[in-house]
Design a protein around this motif. Structure first.
Motif, mmCIF file in Angstrom:
data_model
loop_
_atom_site.group_PDB
_atom_site.id
_atom_site.type_symbol
_atom_site.label_atom_id
_atom_site.label_comp_id
_atom_site.label_asym_id
_atom_site.label_seq_id
_atom_site.Cartn_x
_atom_site.Cartn_y
_atom_site.Cartn_z
ATOM 1 N N GLU A 88 0.862 -1.181 0.000
ATOM 2 C CA GLU A 88 0.000 0.000 0.000
ATOM 3 C C GLU A 88 0.897 1.228 0.000
ATOM 4 O O GLU A 88 2.036 1.173 0.460
ATOM 5 C CB GLU A 88 -0.893 0.023 1.253
ATOM 6 N N HIS A 89 0.382 2.345 -0.481
ATOM 7 C CA HIS A 89 1.135 3.597 -0.490
ATOM 8 C C HIS A 89 0.390 4.641 0.330
ATOM 9 O O HIS A 89 -0.843 4.679 0.332
ATOM 10 C CB HIS A 89 1.315 4.104 -1.923
ATOM 11 N N THR A 90 1.143 5.470 1.022
ATOM 12 C CA THR A 90 0.577 6.580 1.784
ATOM 13 C C THR A 90 1.610 7.689 1.807
ATOM 14 O O THR A 90 2.743 7.506 1.345
ATOM 15 C CB THR A 90 0.168 6.122 3.210
ATOM 16 N N ARG A 91 1.266 8.838 2.326
ATOM 17 C CA ARG A 91 2.192 9.967 2.389
ATOM 18 C C ARG A 91 2.380 10.412 3.832
ATOM 19 O O ARG A 91 1.482 10.291 4.652
ATOM 20 C CB ARG A 91 1.662 11.161 1.598
ATOM 21 N N SER A 101 2.536 13.364 6.398
ATOM 22 C CA SER A 101 2.004 14.738 6.450
ATOM 23 C C SER A 101 3.068 15.692 6.991
ATOM 24 O O SER A 101 4.116 15.272 7.499
ATOM 25 C CB SER A 101 0.762 14.790 7.355
ATOM 26 N N ILE A 119 1.047 9.575 9.318
ATOM 27 C CA ILE A 119 0.706 8.783 8.138
ATOM 28 C C ILE A 119 -0.694 8.227 8.321
ATOM 29 O O ILE A 119 -1.161 8.053 9.446
ATOM 30 C CB ILE A 119 1.695 7.621 7.879
ATOM 31 N N VAL A 120 -1.362 7.967 7.232
ATOM 32 C CA VAL A 120 -2.671 7.338 7.261
ATOM 33 C C VAL A 120 -2.480 5.897 6.841
ATOM 34 O O VAL A 120 -1.941 5.617 5.769
ATOM 35 C CB VAL A 120 -3.669 8.053 6.329
ATOM 36 N N ILE A 121 -2.912 4.986 7.684
ATOM 37 C CA ILE A 121 -2.866 3.564 7.330
ATOM 38 C C ILE A 121 -4.180 3.281 6.598
ATOM 39 O O ILE A 121 -5.261 3.535 7.136
ATOM 40 C CB ILE A 121 -2.702 2.682 8.577
ATOM 41 N N PRO A 122 -4.118 2.802 5.369
ATOM 42 C CA PRO A 122 -5.339 2.597 4.583
ATOM 43 C C PRO A 122 -6.380 1.764 5.329
ATOM 44 O O PRO A 122 -6.055 0.843 6.078
ATOM 45 C CB PRO A 122 -4.835 1.874 3.332
ATOM 46 N N LYS A 123 -7.652 2.124 5.119
ATOM 47 C CA LYS A 123 -8.752 1.490 5.832
ATOM 48 C C LYS A 123 -8.780 -0.022 5.645
ATOM 49 O O LYS A 123 -9.006 -0.756 6.605
ATOM 50 C CB LYS A 123 -10.086 2.097 5.407
#
Length: 103
Positions: free
Chosen positions: A3-6, A8, A13-17
């Motif tokens: 998974e990819h996230t950015r 801030s 970071i946001v961990i995908p749902k």
């Protein structure tokens, strides 16, 4: 699965749902971040070990030791105390607001 996230500007970071759902991570889940030669890994912290009944009783016994009388009363000792004296003693120690004093 990748998974990819950015990251801030606040370092968050946001961990995908779908990842959170799969891992059963809810808001407030304590996470451990480990840095290693291959990068960073994130995992859920191990919950505190649950105590067995014997372990819990041992902790209670130890914690209450300073409050126990040096010699415990036997059943015979307790039985010899007049019931009215026990009622008076416990009424002072543990007043019951549901009982009317006039009764």
């Amino acid at each position: 699965m990748t998974e990819h996230t950015r990251l801030s500007s606040k370092g968050q970071i946001v961990i995908p749902k779908d990842v959170r759902d799969r891992l059963r991570w809810i808001a407030g889940t304590e996470l451990v971040i480990e840095e290693g030669p291959a990068g960073v890994s994130i995992r859920a912290a191990q919950p505190e070990k649950r105590l067995t009944v014997d372990e819990a009783l041992a902790r209670i016994h130890k914690a209450t030791a300073p409050f126990r009388p040096e010699k415990a009363l036997s059943i015979e000792d307790i039985s010899s105390i007049p019931a009215e004296a026990l009622r008076e003693h416990y009424a002072k120690e543990f007043p019951n607001p549901d009982i009317d004093e006039a009764e």
